[in-house]
Enzyme design. Sequence first.
Site, mmCIF file in Angstrom:
data_model
loop_
_atom_site.group_PDB
_atom_site.id
_atom_site.type_symbol
_atom_site.label_atom_id
_atom_site.label_comp_id
_atom_site.label_asym_id
_atom_site.label_seq_id
_atom_site.Cartn_x
_atom_site.Cartn_y
_atom_site.Cartn_z
ATOM 1 N N PHE A 36 19.885 74.915 -5.787
ATOM 2 C CA PHE A 36 19.532 75.456 -4.588
ATOM 3 C C PHE A 36 20.227 76.813 -4.436
ATOM 4 O O PHE A 36 19.701 77.601 -3.396
ATOM 5 C CB PHE A 36 19.860 74.496 -3.298
ATOM 6 N N ILE A 106 23.168 65.541 -6.204
ATOM 7 C CA ILE A 106 22.872 64.824 -5.260
ATOM 8 C C ILE A 106 21.412 63.908 -5.250
ATOM 9 O O ILE A 106 20.967 63.545 -4.194
ATOM 10 C CB ILE A 106 22.936 65.763 -3.847
ATOM 11 N N ASP A 107 20.930 64.366 -6.584
ATOM 12 C CA ASP A 107 19.658 63.768 -6.536
ATOM 13 C C ASP A 107 19.437 62.483 -7.023
ATOM 14 O O ASP A 107 18.043 61.629 -7.052
ATOM 15 C CB ASP A 107 18.837 64.435 -8.003
ATOM 16 N N HIS A 122 29.148 65.151 -4.072
ATOM 17 C CA HIS A 122 28.621 65.842 -3.059
ATOM 18 C C HIS A 122 27.650 64.706 -2.260
ATOM 19 O O HIS A 122 26.740 65.445 -1.457
ATOM 20 C CB HIS A 122 27.896 67.026 -3.481
ATOM 21 N N CYS A 153 15.961 55.316 17.338
ATOM 22 C CA CYS A 153 16.579 55.283 18.688
ATOM 23 C C CYS A 153 16.536 56.785 19.481
ATOM 24 O O CYS A 153 17.252 56.791 20.287
ATOM 25 C CB CYS A 153 17.987 54.857 18.447
ATOM 26 N N SER A 192 29.953 75.389 -14.803
ATOM 27 C CA SER A 192 30.555 76.419 -15.156
ATOM 28 C C SER A 192 32.275 76.418 -15.220
ATOM 29 O O SER A 192 33.067 77.007 -15.597
ATOM 30 C CB SER A 192 30.413 77.495 -14.453
ATOM 31 N N ASN A 214 27.284 73.373 -21.981
ATOM 32 C CA ASN A 214 26.901 74.007 -20.777
ATOM 33 C C ASN A 214 26.061 75.114 -21.552
ATOM 34 O O ASN A 214 26.420 76.004 -22.302
ATOM 35 C CB ASN A 214 28.084 74.488 -19.857
ATOM 36 N N ILE A 232 22.046 70.581 -21.921
ATOM 37 C CA ILE A 232 22.824 69.265 -22.032
ATOM 38 C C ILE A 232 21.892 68.193 -22.877
ATOM 39 O O ILE A 232 22.046 67.352 -23.647
ATOM 40 C CB ILE A 232 23.638 68.908 -21.295
HETATM 41 ZN ZN LIG Z 1 19.470 55.737 15.779
#
Ligand SMILES: [Zn+2]
Length: 244
Positions: A36, A106-107, A122, A153, A192, A214, A232
């Site tokens: 990102f 985070i995938d 993360h 809510c 890195s 890498n 990789i």
């Molecule tokens: Zn809620």
Amino acid sequence: MYEQEVKRLQEMIDDSERIVFFGGAGVSTESNIPDFRSADGLYQQKHKYSPEQIVSHTFFVHRTESFYEFYKEKMMFLDAKPNAAHKKLAELEEAGKLTAVITQNIDGLHQAAGSKNVLELHGSIHRNYCQSCRKFYDAAYVKGSEGIPKCSCGGTIKPDVVLYEEGLDSDVINRSIKAISEADMLIIGGTSLVVYPAAGFIDYFRGKHLAVINKSTTAREVGAKLTIAAPIGEIMEKIEVKRG
Ligand SMILES: [Zn+2]
């Protein structure tokens, strides 16, 4: 290509029983998930903020709608599939050779490939909670929501992703350090090594085999016995998994 390097990596893996893998963004790029931070300049011209500014706690709190516009488009890739690296690491764990995958991604692709002990430094796009009542929401709900994802809510949903200005989860850090300190082999891939916490974690490794894979050669030499400047997945898919 890389025949000698793959042969050496295979020897190291065959000689190890407690392998830990530490991976960064490069592991996911082969599943077509861009980093990102490399979000194109056009986006920045339009929004006047860098990706790092947008993915910060302050931005999330004060410009929640803009945060989610970026987050859903540049960080949530729900159709992405595990690549050869994810799959091989899951096989190594299943064979009793690998004890943990530590990832900065985070995938959730390691879990999708079958890995069980995944330490997500993360966080994950797959965990989202209402800030008011803590109700859980999956990634599809967040991605499919219009504007700011809201709980039933009325509360605002926040992804369980570590934003800039936020600290890493101490339990995940401690478990990562423990895994690395007990490992006999550490494979570092797709990162890195220059960014925290990767650089600091390596100091806890006391095992015999340290390998770095890498695409772009690493800025920091970490005393690796083997450094492979290659994607990789391309390397890992050539590894043969023998039971430990
Ligand atoms: Zn809620």
